[in-house]
Design an enzyme around this catalytic site. Structure first.
Site, PDB file in Angstrom:
ATOM      1  N   ASN A 159       0.847  -1.195   0.000  1.00  0.00           N
ATOM      2  CA  ASN A 159       0.000   0.000   0.000  1.00  0.00           C
ATOM      3  C   ASN A 159       0.881   1.243   0.000  1.00  0.00           C
ATOM      4  OD1 ASN A 159       0.614   0.703   2.855  1.00  0.00           O
ATOM      5  ND2 ASN A 159      -0.543  -1.167   3.277  1.00  0.00           N
ATOM      6  N   ASP A 185      -4.757  -6.296   4.813  1.00  0.00           N
ATOM      7  CA  ASP A 185      -5.866  -7.097   5.327  1.00  0.00           C
ATOM      8  C   ASP A 185      -5.844  -8.520   4.770  1.00  0.00           C
ATOM      9  OD1 ASP A 185      -6.967  -4.999   6.833  1.00  0.00           O
ATOM     10  OD2 ASP A 185      -7.947  -4.185   5.062  1.00  0.00           O
ATOM     11  N   ILE A 198      -3.891  -7.803  13.859  1.00  0.00           N
ATOM     12  CA  ILE A 198      -2.904  -7.607  14.920  1.00  0.00           C
ATOM     13  C   ILE A 198      -3.447  -6.717  16.027  1.00  0.00           C
ATOM     14  CG2 ILE A 198      -0.578  -6.773  15.443  1.00  0.00           C
ATOM     15  CD1 ILE A 198       0.163  -7.345  12.513  1.00  0.00           C
ATOM     16  N   LYS A 257     -14.149   0.900  15.382  1.00  0.00           N
ATOM     17  CA  LYS A 257     -12.857   0.214  15.477  1.00  0.00           C
ATOM     18  C   LYS A 257     -12.325   0.248  16.900  1.00  0.00           C
ATOM     19  CE  LYS A 257      -8.420  -0.084  13.045  1.00  0.00           C
ATOM     20  NZ  LYS A 257      -7.625   0.431  11.901  1.00  0.00           N
TER      21      LYS A 257
END
Length: 407
Positions: free
Chosen positions: A212, A281, A309, A340
């Site tokens: 990314n 992911d 994680i 989240k």
């Protein structure tokens, strides 16, 4: 006694209309107890006379490399060795380029080459010059070597343009210098901080991988500020071109599985865990041993989910540990960040909308919001990633101190 008392600051003044602001900065630093040794480029003396800086600093001003005022020393080496900090304000595109290329053709550039002190740069130039790819590349090179930048402001420039390029105000530069020498010393003394940074690499075959856009800058900034605040810092980082901050223990990793293993092995010894890494992911279900050959017009890859994680950290954390996560979103930031935080049992979440100008991957600034279990704690304006890191760590230190006082 002030934090700058007795500190030697070598101030480089380059040629530009903003040189007049350097006079006010010299005055502020001197009044705070710093020993200010000024080096001016030949262009700078066209805007402000050396006598101005000599009067304000109460020291000789250096312009000519060969004008040795003290025969017992070599001036540029003496200045380089004596500096606790080298500050260039204003810094022109020319001087930034020289520093990036390692050129030494005047008093300032030779001193910069010789010093082992931290170097801070406050650019000032036309908006188009500042945005020029050559200037931005030079700045990126310097950042990778540990040079710190004080971002220019936006507004009316002397050339008539309106935009980014105006030298930061003397008060802002002075505050940055103070923070450099304070860093809230001791706020995190005795704490072990574990930081993750950068993106992960998920192999498809020996020559290809999925990754990314994460540069690692936010995590590296957090690690650097945590050291300055007295912590023992371990940085678990995916591949990055950034220089490892002084005093930080680096654990380089590649994949999400590598990062998970490195983090869990160090989890119990850490009091603060900050997961700033952009972990993949998913990963390929099968990693080819040889390069995948081009055989058809399409290629289907099967991806499988990587371990979460942050969720594992949240499930394993003890009451004496403080966990901070990051939520990079492109929509519904408040909603996604709070979801989240609660799902992953974090103490704080740093949310940022990566589609917003000045935020996200790769840049030196960020626009973030801090959340806890009760919702939004603080919404910050656009700041450098180092300023964001400092404010985040100060908040974490406050929360941990409050929790210790209640127990």
């Amino acid at each position: 006694m002030g934090v700058l008392q007795g500190k030697t600051i070598v101030l480089g003044v380059c040629g530009g209309i903003a040189a007049y602001k350097a006079a006010a900065l010299t005055s502020k630093l001197t009044q705070a107890g710093a020993v200010v040794r000024v080096i001016m480029t030949r262009s700078a003396v066209q805007f402000v006379a050396p006598l101005t800086f000599q009067t304000l600093s109460r020291h000789h001003v250096f312009v000519d490399t060969f004008d040795e005022k003290d025969p017992s020393v070599v001036s540029h080496i003496n200045l380089a060795d004596s500096a606790d900090l080298v500050l260039i304000a204003p810094a022109t595109a020319n001087t930034i380029g020289k520093l990036a290329l390692g050129l030494g053709d005047d008093m300032l550039s030779t001193t910069l080459l010789a010093t082992m002190a931290p170097i801070w740069v406050a650019p000032a130039m036309n908006v188009h010059m500042y945005a020029n790819p050559a200037v931005q590349t030079n700045m990126e090179t310097l950042r990778s070597r540990g040079v710190r930048f004080i971002e220019p402001g936006e507004g009316q420039l002397a050339c008539g343009y309106v935009g980014k390029g105006r030298l930061a105000e003397p008060e802002e530069i002075f505050a940055a210098v103070e923070r450099h020498f304070t860093g809230e010393p001791g706020r995190l003394a005795g704490k072990r901080v574990l930081v993750t940074a950068g993106g992960t690499v998920e192999r498809l075959d020996p020559v290809r991988y999925l990754t990314n856009d994460s540069s690692g800058k936010m995590g590296y900034a957090i690690a650097e500020e945590a050291v300055r605040m007295g912590a023992a810092v371990t940085l678990v980082s995916g591949p990055s071109a950034l220089a490892v901050p002084a005093g930080v223990t680096l654990v380089p990793v590649q994949s999400a599985l590598d990062m998970r293993e490195a983090v869990l092995a160090r989890l119990t010894e850490s009091q603060i865990i900050i997961k700033a890494a952009a972990v993949a992911d998913y990963r390929p279900a099968v990693v080819a041993e040889q390069k995948i050959k081009k055989k058809s017009d399409s290629l289907t890859l099967e991806l499988i989910k990587n371990p979460d994680i942050l969720q594992e950290i949240g499930s394993l954390k003890t009451k004496n540990q403080f966990v901070i996560g990051f939520a990079a979103e492109t929509e519904a930031l408040d909603e996604h960040a709070m979801d989240k935080l609660k799902r992953k049992n974090c103490d704080l979440i740093v949310g940022n909308d990566v589609s917003q100008e000045g935020a996200g991957f790769g840049g030196d600034t960020n626009v973030v919001r801090f959340y806890d279990q009760n919702g939004l704690v603080q919404a910050l304006p656009i700041l450098s990633k180092w300023d964001v890191a400092r404010k985040l760590l100060e908040l974490a230190a406050d929360r941990m101190a409050a929790a210790a006082g209640e127990s």
